[in-house]
Design a protein around this motif. Sequence first.
Motif, PDB file in Angstrom:
ATOM      1  N   MET A 126     -45.377  14.083 -63.740  1.00  0.00           N
ATOM      2  CA  MET A 126     -44.013  14.260 -64.197  1.00  0.00           C
ATOM      3  C   MET A 126     -43.347  15.256 -63.260  1.00  0.00           C
ATOM      4  SD  MET A 126     -42.573  15.828 -67.850  1.00  0.00           S
ATOM      5  CE  MET A 126     -44.213  16.063 -68.366  1.00  0.00           C
ATOM      6  N   GLU A 127     -42.121  14.980 -62.872  1.00  0.00           N
ATOM      7  CA  GLU A 127     -41.353  15.895 -62.039  1.00  0.00           C
ATOM      8  C   GLU A 127     -40.159  16.381 -62.837  1.00  0.00           C
ATOM      9  OE1 GLU A 127     -38.862  16.024 -57.852  1.00  0.00           O
ATOM     10  OE2 GLU A 127     -40.387  14.488 -58.146  1.00  0.00           O
ATOM     11  N   ILE A 128     -40.008  17.699 -62.893  1.00  0.00           N
ATOM     12  CA  ILE A 128     -38.891  18.309 -63.620  1.00  0.00           C
ATOM     13  C   ILE A 128     -38.033  19.018 -62.588  1.00  0.00           C
ATOM     14  CG2 ILE A 128     -38.227  20.004 -65.372  1.00  0.00           C
ATOM     15  CD1 ILE A 128     -41.136  19.608 -66.496  1.00  0.00           C
ATOM     16  N   VAL A 129     -36.734  18.713 -62.572  1.00  0.00           N
ATOM     17  CA  VAL A 129     -35.812  19.359 -61.648  1.00  0.00           C
ATOM     18  C   VAL A 129     -34.872  20.227 -62.481  1.00  0.00           C
ATOM     19  CG1 VAL A 129     -34.071  19.034 -59.866  1.00  0.00           C
ATOM     20  CG2 VAL A 129     -35.949  17.390 -60.089  1.00  0.00           C
TER      21      VAL A 129
ATOM     22  N   ILE B 249     -40.617  21.123 -60.483  1.00  0.00           N
ATOM     23  CA  ILE B 249     -41.941  21.359 -61.052  1.00  0.00           C
ATOM     24  C   ILE B 249     -42.588  19.989 -61.190  1.00  0.00           C
ATOM     25  CG2 ILE B 249     -43.249  22.291 -63.000  1.00  0.00           C
ATOM     26  CD1 ILE B 249     -40.681  23.890 -63.714  1.00  0.00           C
ATOM     27  N   ILE B 250     -43.747  19.818 -60.552  1.00  0.00           N
ATOM     28  CA  ILE B 250     -44.478  18.558 -60.650  1.00  0.00           C
ATOM     29  C   ILE B 250     -45.792  18.857 -61.342  1.00  0.00           C
ATOM     30  CG2 ILE B 250     -45.518  16.647 -59.387  1.00  0.00           C
ATOM     31  CD1 ILE B 250     -43.493  17.263 -57.128  1.00  0.00           C
ATOM     32  N   VAL B 251     -46.040  18.179 -62.451  1.00  0.00           N
ATOM     33  CA  VAL B 251     -47.249  18.436 -63.240  1.00  0.00           C
ATOM     34  C   VAL B 251     -47.945  17.116 -63.545  1.00  0.00           C
ATOM     35  CG1 VAL B 251     -46.350  20.551 -64.287  1.00  0.00           C
ATOM     36  CG2 VAL B 251     -45.974  18.373 -65.412  1.00  0.00           C
TER      37      VAL B 251
ATOM     38  N   ALA C  42     -44.054  25.116 -70.804  1.00  0.00           N
ATOM     39  CA  ALA C  42     -42.833  25.644 -71.430  1.00  0.00           C
ATOM     40  C   ALA C  42     -42.545  27.057 -70.950  1.00  0.00           C
ATOM     41  CB  ALA C  42     -42.967  25.608 -72.950  1.00  0.00           C
ATOM     42  N   ARG C  43     -43.592  27.888 -70.810  1.00  0.00           N
ATOM     43  CA  ARG C  43     -43.400  29.261 -70.322  1.00  0.00           C
ATOM     44  C   ARG C  43     -42.910  29.268 -68.880  1.00  0.00           C
ATOM     45  NH1 ARG C  43     -48.227  30.170 -73.170  1.00  0.00           N
ATOM     46  NH2 ARG C  43     -49.426  30.240 -71.235  1.00  0.00           N
ATOM     47  N   VAL C  44     -43.442  28.381 -68.051  1.00  0.00           N
ATOM     48  CA  VAL C  44     -43.016  28.305 -66.647  1.00  0.00           C
ATOM     49  C   VAL C  44     -41.553  27.889 -66.564  1.00  0.00           C
ATOM     50  CG1 VAL C  44     -43.331  27.019 -64.490  1.00  0.00           C
ATOM     51  CG2 VAL C  44     -45.314  27.893 -65.718  1.00  0.00           C
TER      52      VAL C  44
END
Length: 103
Positions: free
Chosen positions: A72-75, A82-84, A94-96
């Motif tokens: 998953m990539e979050i921009v 953020i790629i997880v 969530a903390r990151v």
Amino acid sequence: MVAESFTPGASVSKVAQRYGVNANLLFSWRRREARSAALGAGGEPVKLLPVTVATAGTLAAPAAASQPAGRMEIVLIGGERIIVGADVDASSLARVVKALSRR
């Protein structure tokens, strides 16, 4: 590092240099610590993890996955990405995201 930088006679620049981080980053952490203390530390404390930097010759080849892992990539609004993987711990993620969105 933050606690060490607050000891009497300590130089923030020298503490940062000893740990290989930019002094401005350590000053930011000190401000955050002071702000948390002033507000009664209502939030969750920031936890830093130890990191070891290895040279390219010491890196091992990634092991082949037995099955494809989801990613998953979050921009974020600021452009941070953020790629997880599918196995990411949701509360850690969530903390990151919360920490990055405050910058």
